[in-house]
Write a protein that holds these residues in place. Structure first.
Motif, PDB file in Angstrom:
ATOM      1  N   ALA A  49      -0.623  -3.945   8.369  1.00  0.00           N
ATOM      2  CA  ALA A  49      -0.160  -5.296   8.860  1.00  0.00           C
ATOM      3  C   ALA A  49       0.058  -6.114   7.405  1.00  0.00           C
ATOM      4  N   ASP A  50       0.190  -5.269   6.305  1.00  0.00           N
ATOM      5  CA  ASP A  50       0.545  -6.187   4.971  1.00  0.00           C
ATOM      6  C   ASP A  50       1.875  -6.807   5.306  1.00  0.00           C
TER       7      ASP A  50
ATOM      8  N   SER B 267      -6.317  -0.430  15.186  1.00  0.00           N
ATOM      9  CA  SER B 267      -6.560  -1.338  13.966  1.00  0.00           C
ATOM     10  C   SER B 267      -6.255  -0.697  12.817  1.00  0.00           C
ATOM     11  N   PRO B 268      -5.880  -1.377  11.637  1.00  0.00           N
ATOM     12  CA  PRO B 268      -5.637  -0.817  10.306  1.00  0.00           C
ATOM     13  C   PRO B 268      -7.010  -0.043   9.937  1.00  0.00           C
TER      14      PRO B 268
ATOM     15  N   ARG C 150       9.916 -15.076   4.834  1.00  0.00           N
ATOM     16  CA  ARG C 150       9.033 -15.814   5.796  1.00  0.00           C
ATOM     17  C   ARG C 150       7.581 -15.175   6.110  1.00  0.00           C
ATOM     18  N   GLY C 151       7.587 -13.740   5.833  1.00  0.00           N
ATOM     19  CA  GLY C 151       6.470 -13.109   6.068  1.00  0.00           C
ATOM     20  C   GLY C 151       6.325 -12.723   7.509  1.00  0.00           C
ATOM     21  N   LEU C 152       7.429 -12.558   8.132  1.00  0.00           N
ATOM     22  CA  LEU C 152       7.566 -12.259   9.649  1.00  0.00           C
ATOM     23  C   LEU C 152       7.382 -11.006   9.748  1.00  0.00           C
ATOM     24  N   VAL C 153       7.735  -9.894   8.589  1.00  0.00           N
ATOM     25  CA  VAL C 153       7.918  -8.663   8.744  1.00  0.00           C
ATOM     26  C   VAL C 153       6.340  -7.919   8.298  1.00  0.00           C
ATOM     27  N   GLN C 154       5.866  -7.161   9.298  1.00  0.00           N
ATOM     28  CA  GLN C 154       4.361  -6.694   8.695  1.00  0.00           C
ATOM     29  C   GLN C 154       4.471  -4.947   8.805  1.00  0.00           C
TER      30      GLN C 154
ATOM     31  N   GLN D  85       0.787  -1.142   0.014  1.00  0.00           N
ATOM     32  CA  GLN D  85       0.147  -0.033  -0.175  1.00  0.00           C
ATOM     33  C   GLN D  85       0.841   1.277  -0.042  1.00  0.00           C
ATOM     34  N   ASP D  86       2.085   0.993  -0.285  1.00  0.00           N
ATOM     35  CA  ASP D  86       3.183   2.157  -0.304  1.00  0.00           C
ATOM     36  C   ASP D  86       3.289   2.877   0.986  1.00  0.00           C
TER      37      ASP D  86
END
Ligand SMILES: [Zn+2]
Length: 153
Positions: A39-40, A125-126, A30-34, A10-11
């Motif tokens: 929370a993308d 929350s987002p 591994r998708g551990l960084v959000q 989402q830039d």
């Protein structure tokens, strides 16, 4: 400690802190960084800030014999950046009121003059962040390093 500029799909731009380059690659893949905003997990790396020349492309040269590692300008720049960031986060923590889960509610009350204008921080929350933005209420994400979390209260 490696500080990398990251960007989500989402830039949204934010900083990630990693033990090393390898650690960063591994956590991102591994998708551990959000993204702290939405929370993308589709996170990509941006080129490092040019002002500090922290480009990962140039690996630090092996220390020359007789030259202490502390004299490495790249390492000094990283340490200085880390210290600046910690100081900035500490300042925000000291100058804002922790409203916890009531963040969106308090931000709205201030915006509509139902509560005194002040600096607040908390969790949102987002969806809440998006709703606030649609009402013209600006927020910004703050990633608090674990080292500061114990002293945040
Ligand atoms: Zn995002």
């Amino acid at each position: 400690m490696k500080v990398l500029d990251l960007r989500c799909a989402q830039d949204h731009r934010f900083e990630g802190w990693f033990a090393s380059e390898d650690d960063a690659q591994s956590q991102i893949s591994r998708g551990l960084v959000q993204c702290p905003v939405c929370a993308d997990q589709a996170v990509t790396r941006l080129p490092s800030a040019p002002r500090l020349n922290l480009s990962g492309a140039t690996a630090p040269a092996a220390p020359v014999a007789g030259k202490p590692a502390e004299a490495d300008p790249q390492r000094q720049a990283q340490a200085a950046l880390q210290a600046l960031y910690l100081k900035a986060v500490r300042q925000v923590l000291a100058q804002t009121e922790d409203v916890g889960d009531r963040f969106a509610e308090e931000a709205r009350r201030m915006h509509y003059d139902e509560a005194p204008e002040r600096g607040i921080r908390g969790k949102a929350s987002p969806e809440e962040v998006r709703a606030l933005a649609e009402e013209g209420i600006e927020t910004f994400p703050l990633v608090v390093p674990d080292a500061l979390k114990q002293t945040a209260h």
